[in-house]
Write a protein that holds these residues in place. Structure first.
Motif, PDB file in Angstrom:
ATOM      1  N   UNK A 779      43.758  40.145  57.885  1.00  0.00           N
ATOM      2  CA  UNK A 779      42.969  40.186  59.034  1.00  0.00           C
ATOM      3  C   UNK A 779      42.054  41.387  58.657  1.00  0.00           C
ATOM      4  N   UNK A 780      42.437  42.585  58.350  1.00  0.00           N
ATOM      5  CA  UNK A 780      41.865  43.803  58.034  1.00  0.00           C
ATOM      6  C   UNK A 780      40.832  43.704  56.846  1.00  0.00           C
ATOM      7  N   UNK A 781      41.401  43.058  55.815  1.00  0.00           N
ATOM      8  CA  UNK A 781      40.561  42.622  54.657  1.00  0.00           C
ATOM      9  C   UNK A 781      39.423  41.630  54.982  1.00  0.00           C
ATOM     10  N   UNK A 782      39.432  40.735  55.835  1.00  0.00           N
ATOM     11  CA  UNK A 782      38.590  39.777  56.130  1.00  0.00           C
ATOM     12  C   UNK A 782      37.506  40.662  57.082  1.00  0.00           C
ATOM     13  N   UNK A 783      37.847  41.454  58.027  1.00  0.00           N
ATOM     14  CA  UNK A 783      37.080  42.187  58.904  1.00  0.00           C
ATOM     15  C   UNK A 783      36.322  43.185  57.963  1.00  0.00           C
ATOM     16  N   UNK A 784      36.938  43.685  57.117  1.00  0.00           N
ATOM     17  CA  UNK A 784      36.017  44.759  56.336  1.00  0.00           C
ATOM     18  C   UNK A 784      34.875  43.728  55.619  1.00  0.00           C
ATOM     19  N   UNK A 785      35.197  42.558  55.239  1.00  0.00           N
ATOM     20  CA  UNK A 785      34.017  41.780  54.607  1.00  0.00           C
ATOM     21  C   UNK A 785      32.999  41.323  55.656  1.00  0.00           C
ATOM     22  N   UNK A 786      33.416  41.092  56.919  1.00  0.00           N
ATOM     23  CA  UNK A 786      32.404  40.626  57.841  1.00  0.00           C
ATOM     24  C   UNK A 786      31.644  41.628  58.396  1.00  0.00           C
ATOM     25  N   UNK A 787      32.047  42.969  58.378  1.00  0.00           N
ATOM     26  CA  UNK A 787      31.286  43.987  58.773  1.00  0.00           C
ATOM     27  C   UNK A 787      30.035  44.254  57.719  1.00  0.00           C
ATOM     28  N   UNK A 788      30.758  44.210  56.371  1.00  0.00           N
ATOM     29  CA  UNK A 788      29.525  44.537  55.189  1.00  0.00           C
ATOM     30  C   UNK A 788      28.664  43.116  55.423  1.00  0.00           C
ATOM     31  N   UNK A 789      28.862  42.060  55.620  1.00  0.00           N
ATOM     32  CA  UNK A 789      27.889  41.167  55.553  1.00  0.00           C
ATOM     33  C   UNK A 789      26.954  41.462  57.079  1.00  0.00           C
ATOM     34  N   UNK A 790      27.608  41.875  58.144  1.00  0.00           N
ATOM     35  CA  UNK A 790      26.912  42.042  59.282  1.00  0.00           C
ATOM     36  C   UNK A 790      25.598  43.055  59.047  1.00  0.00           C
ATOM     37  N   UNK A 791      26.319  43.974  58.476  1.00  0.00           N
ATOM     38  CA  UNK A 791      25.584  45.180  58.303  1.00  0.00           C
ATOM     39  C   UNK A 791      24.242  45.092  57.146  1.00  0.00           C
ATOM     40  N   UNK A 792      24.668  43.759  56.447  1.00  0.00           N
ATOM     41  CA  UNK A 792      23.530  43.730  55.628  1.00  0.00           C
ATOM     42  C   UNK A 792      22.518  42.546  56.278  1.00  0.00           C
ATOM     43  N   UNK A 793      23.091  41.480  57.011  1.00  0.00           N
ATOM     44  CA  UNK A 793      22.346  40.339  57.195  1.00  0.00           C
ATOM     45  C   UNK A 793      22.109  40.263  58.736  1.00  0.00           C
ATOM     46  N   UNK A 794      22.947  41.221  59.473  1.00  0.00           N
ATOM     47  CA  UNK A 794      22.753  41.282  60.920  1.00  0.00           C
ATOM     48  C   UNK A 794      23.701  39.846  61.547  1.00  0.00           C
ATOM     49  N   UNK A 795      23.508  39.587  62.678  1.00  0.00           N
ATOM     50  CA  UNK A 795      24.119  38.546  63.464  1.00  0.00           C
ATOM     51  C   UNK A 795      23.998  37.069  62.613  1.00  0.00           C
ATOM     52  N   UNK A 796      22.940  36.714  62.063  1.00  0.00           N
ATOM     53  CA  UNK A 796      22.886  35.429  61.511  1.00  0.00           C
ATOM     54  C   UNK A 796      23.687  35.333  60.297  1.00  0.00           C
ATOM     55  N   UNK A 797      24.247  36.409  59.913  1.00  0.00           N
ATOM     56  CA  UNK A 797      25.082  36.340  58.394  1.00  0.00           C
ATOM     57  C   UNK A 797      26.555  35.846  58.849  1.00  0.00           C
ATOM     58  N   UNK A 798      26.864  36.030  60.007  1.00  0.00           N
ATOM     59  CA  UNK A 798      28.358  35.881  60.412  1.00  0.00           C
ATOM     60  C   UNK A 798      28.305  34.749  61.325  1.00  0.00           C
ATOM     61  N   UNK A 799      27.222  34.180  62.268  1.00  0.00           N
ATOM     62  CA  UNK A 799      27.382  33.572  63.212  1.00  0.00           C
ATOM     63  C   UNK A 799      27.489  31.911  62.837  1.00  0.00           C
ATOM     64  N   UNK A 800      27.291  31.364  61.628  1.00  0.00           N
ATOM     65  CA  UNK A 800      27.556  30.211  61.366  1.00  0.00           C
ATOM     66  C   UNK A 800      29.208  30.172  61.176  1.00  0.00           C
ATOM     67  N   UNK A 801      29.710  30.922  60.705  1.00  0.00           N
ATOM     68  CA  UNK A 801      31.249  30.905  60.527  1.00  0.00           C
ATOM     69  C   UNK A 801      31.807  30.971  61.980  1.00  0.00           C
ATOM     70  N   UNK A 802      31.368  31.980  62.618  1.00  0.00           N
ATOM     71  CA  UNK A 802      31.733  32.058  63.961  1.00  0.00           C
ATOM     72  C   UNK A 802      31.668  30.662  64.859  1.00  0.00           C
ATOM     73  N   UNK A 803      30.491  30.008  64.724  1.00  0.00           N
ATOM     74  CA  UNK A 803      30.428  28.815  65.550  1.00  0.00           C
ATOM     75  C   UNK A 803      31.241  27.704  64.886  1.00  0.00           C
ATOM     76  N   UNK A 804      31.673  27.790  63.746  1.00  0.00           N
ATOM     77  CA  UNK A 804      32.422  26.786  63.141  1.00  0.00           C
ATOM     78  C   UNK A 804      33.818  26.732  63.795  1.00  0.00           C
ATOM     79  N   UNK A 805      34.266  27.968  64.190  1.00  0.00           N
ATOM     80  CA  UNK A 805      35.699  27.851  64.628  1.00  0.00           C
ATOM     81  C   UNK A 805      35.786  28.287  66.418  1.00  0.00           C
TER      82      UNK A 805
END
Length: 864
Positions: A779-805
């Protein structure tokens, strides 16, 4: 030398009369703070004893002290609750250990041809401790204590509970511990005068009259062998030392079994005369308010027996035992299997509070008679889909019901009926006209056309015997092999908490204590790291950031860093020791190696504070997080929490098997995530789901996210949550993320390993169960990756995966109440708030801290 001369004098005067020898020895040495021990065993080679009678020995030795009074159960009649009536100088306190005759090949009891001495006639019980052996603390006069020891040596001692005594050891009760008990107990003025009526040994509780004692004073006249393994004294002939060092087993008794006296449970209070009953109820209520529970005064040890007929399958026994232990106070009862061959020959009837019959096999006639005899003596029986019945109640087989899940309607004592789904056995109850119908009460029926009766309560005899018989499988959950479909799995899991509720009410009605067990003691913290270099760097940082005593102060929890477990720092809610030496760490619940294998981060989770039991992990990092270098990512992990926290001040229950941790992250204010802090809870929920579903083979495990901060099984049941606290320091957010999710704790709701087992059954796969240490690291490993994606791309970088689940797609809700307007869930906006579309009004955002989302009723309502 003085002791030796004393012994020689006694031996010369009394010769082989062991009774007189024991009595005189106890009288003369009592005030010398000596300890006396009677043991049913052969002495060890290094031990020296002063008397042996057959297989029994009498030792004297160094004083045995009782100074920790936390885990015994004190009797309400005990002098422990009368401060001014604590032991007088002429009284001896002692511990008696007894063994269930069915657990070992031991003598079943005293020979009836001998003069029997009843334990309770010669002492006053103070407290007991369930288990094997069963332990009792009592007090007696010097003479009565001697009489008990003599009867023990001569196989004439009878325990009231039918067990076989095998050790008696005198102890000294520490005054400080007794005062502590006295402060917790009610004063004498608060005790009712009718307590004398329930004292087993009468008002004084100290034994029979003078006539009985003088009769025993004469002793037995037969020859007894008096031996000692020590060297003979010159000129002493066959006379030997009176040895004063404690025997090995008695030292073990002091170290491992005398842990002390707390307050007792409330089962099987004997019925008093009518004029006492109302007073007793009033006093019971008072005692419950003060934390003092009534205890079984009839003398039966708190044993629960499980009868499985001819079945010897350990798995079935463990299944039934497990569900019982999760309902009752596990500290107060011991659970054994009653084998079929033991039913007729062992003294279990006098030795048990509850008999659980958990077999569908026909009950042999002889066994049925024994079970009825148990009921006639006030016993309690619980039937789990068994063939046992009586009192005109008959069993009718309905094969169409077998191995299927059906809805039950259960009558409750002080609340409306409860509906829940359970597996049923394929049998129902019918009542004949043979017996008094008033003795039979229907507790539950199936919610079908026939309203079939599946749980009944029956009384028997005039001594309080009663039984609850169930043809619904209260002992089985969704993991049973009889559960074949996903629909049945879901129905059982959603009813699981109600199943426990019903089972606890039944057990309580049968006289057992089902309150929560004592809160576990806080444990020290271990400083761990999967990276040795970072661990050394942290220790270097500590040198300049703790005081001379190794203390790091904090307003919530101060941490005292110590090198090893041997440090005597007391663990309290406000001060906790932290052991810095990793080599001394071991835990059955957490593997640092497993955590290391699955943690693939640059910063997060590198410095780990692990503890078995803490108040809440949210407080452990408070004194470190603001000054620690960013590359030393902090995380606190606990096996159990005693004061877990949730959103809105809710209590976060934390049983063993739940992954519990608090992670520290720092986020720049002027960054994508720093401007959208509410998104963090969504990222953590997504990280938990991804931690499981990103493992090859586990992609289809039905783990999902629910807005704003929950982890769900499908859209049916919650199995985890997230709590985020943030503090802005200059231009940096310091954020503590508390997350917990059920990994291996199936009850009372559901866990991730339940979903894996369900998937294996449906798909024919063999996916392995997962562990908390593995999933926290992932969980900590995945969270660090998600934070990096969000900081680079904003909400649109993670929302597709969020909506998937997430579980809300296309869901319709009502706003502001059950009669409020309908709206459709659209998604979440750029700041993490829920978006809903109300017809005619367009899309609006719902703030998570100002509104509550009721999943069961599809409501979004304002919080008050």
């Amino acid at each position: 030398m003085l002791i030796t001369l004393c012994y020689l004098y006694l031996w010369a005067r009394w010769g082989p009369r062991s009774a007189a020898l024991v009595r005189s020895t106890v009288r003369r040495l009592h005030r010398s703070r000596c300890s006396f021990t009677f043991c049913a065993r052969q002495p060890h080679p290094e031990e020296r004893v002063c008397l042996r009678v057959g297989g029994k020995v009498f030792c004297t030795g160094e004083a045995q002290f009782l100074d920790d009074l936390n885990r015994w159960s004190v009797l309400l009649i005990s002098p422990f609750i009368y401060p001014e009536k604590l032991l007088t100088a002429e009284h001896i306190a002692f511990v008696t250990e007894s063994i269930s005759a069915q657990t070992e090949n031991v003598q079943k009891g005293p020979d009836s041809s001998k003069e029997i001495v009843k334990w309770s006639d010669f002492c006053s019980p103070l407290a007991y401790k369930p288990g094997e052996p069963f332990k009792l603390i009592a007090e007696a006069s010097v003479d009565n204590f001697s009489s008990l020891g003599i009867a023990f040596l001569e196989d004439r001692l009878q325990m009231d509970n039918g067990m076989v005594p095998h050790r008696i050891v005198s102890v000294y009760l520490q005054e400080s511990a007794l005062k502590e008990l006295a402060q917790e107990a009610p004063s004498v003025k608060e005790q009712s005068a009718d307590m004398d009526a329930v004292t087993p040994a009468g008002k004084s509780g100290l034994g029979r009259g003078e006539e009985e004692k003088s009769k025993l004073e004469e002793g037995r006249e037969h020859e007894d062998e008096v031996t000692s393994p020590c060297d003979k004294e010159p000129g002493a002939g066959e006379h030997h030392h009176l040895h004063l060092s404690s025997c090995h087993e008695c030292l073990q008794l002091e170290n491992s079994t005398i842990e002390s006296v707390k307050f007792a449970s409330a089962e099987n209070i004997p019925e008093l005369p009518d004029d006492c009953s109302s007073k007793l109820e009033e006093k019971e209520d008072e005692c419950l308010e003060k934390g003092i529970k009534r205890v079984n005064l009839a003398g039966k040890p708190p044993n629960i027996l499980i009868y499985l007929g001819s079945e010897t399958a350990k798995e079935r026994f463990e299944q039934v035992k497990s569900v019982l232990r999760e309902c009752i106070d596990a500290e107060s009862y011991t659970i054994y299997q009653l084998q079929q061959e033991q039913v007729l020959k062992d003294p279990w009837i006098e030795n048990s509070l509850l008999l659980v019959i958990a077999t569908e096999e026909p009950i042999p006639e002889g066994s049925h008679k024994q079970f009825m005899k148990f009921l006639s003596k006030g016993g309690k029986i619980l039937g789990f889909s068994s063939s046992f019945t009586f009192g005109g109640v008959q069993i009718k087989r309905k094969n169409k019901l077998r191995k299927a899940v059906h809805e039950l309607v259960v009558s409750k004592k002080d609340s409306p009926e409860v509906k829940l789904n359970l597996l049923v056995s394929g049998c129902v109850f019918e009542q004949g006209m043979k017996e008094d119908a008033s003795r039979v009460k229907t507790l539950s029926r199936l919610n079908n056309a026939d309203k079939d009766t599946v749980i009944v309560h029956l009384t028997y005899g005039s001594s309080g015997g009663e039984a609850v018989l169930s043809q619904a499988h209260l002992e089985l959950d969704s993991n049973s092999m009889d559960v074949q479909t996903e629909e049945d799995f879901n129905l059982l899991k959603m009813s699981n908490s109600k199943r426990y509720e019903v089972l606890k009410e039944i057990l309580t009605s049968l006289g057992l204590r089902c309150e929560l067990s004592e809160i576990p003691a806080l444990a020290p913290i271990f400083l761990l790291s999967p990276d040795e270099e970072i661990h050394l760097a942290f220790l270097k940082w500590l040198e300049g950031n703790v005081d001379a005593e190794g203390l790091r102060a904090s307003s919530k929890v101060s941490l005292k860093f110590v090198s090893s477990c041997e440090s005597k720092v007391e663990v309290t809610p406000s001060l906790m020791p932290v052991v810095t030496e990793m080599g001394s760490f071991s835990s059955e619940h957490f593997s640092l190696k497993t955590y290391q294998e699955h943690l693939q981060t640059k910063k997060l989770g590198k410095i780990l504070l692990f503890t078995e039991v803490t108040t809440t992990t949210m407080d452990l990092l408070d004194g470190l997080m603001f000054e620690l270098p960013e590359e030393m990512g902090l995380i606190a992990v606990a096996v159990r929490q005693t004061q877990g926290k949730g959103r809105g001040g809710n209590v976060w229950l934390s049983p063993v098997g739940c992954a519990l941790s608090t992670l520290h992250i720092s986020i720049p204010l002027h960054s994508n995530l720093g401007q959208r802090i509410p998104f963090i809870q969504h990222l953590v929920s997504l990280a938990v789901v991804e931690a499981v579903r990103s493992i090859p083979g586990y992609e289809d495990i039905e783990l999902r996210v629910k807005w704003p901060n929950d982890i769900y099984y499908s859209d049916l049941m919650k199995l985890g949550g997230v709590l985020v606290n943030s503090t802005l320091v200059e231009t940096t957010f310091h954020i503590l993320i508390g997350f917990g999710f059920n990994v291996n704790n199936s009850n009372p709701t559901i866990c991730i390993n339940d979903l894996i087992a369900k998937f294996n059954k449906e798909e024919g796969t063999e996916l392995k169960p997962l562990s908390a240490d593995c999933l926290i690291a992932r969980t900590v490993t995945v969270l660090e990756r998600l934070i990096e994606i969000f900081q680079e791309k904003g909400p649109n970088g993670v929302l597709p995966q969020y909506y998937k689940y997430w579980i809300h797609s296309g869901k319709q809700v009502r706003l502001r109440g059950e009669e409020g307007p309908l709206a459709w869930i659209v998604g979440i906006d750029d700041y993490g708030y829920l978006q809903v579309h109300e017809e005619g009004k367009g899309v609006e955002s719902v703030h998570p801290d100002g509104n509550s989302f009721d999943m069961l009723r599809n409501l979004i309502v304002p919080k008050h």
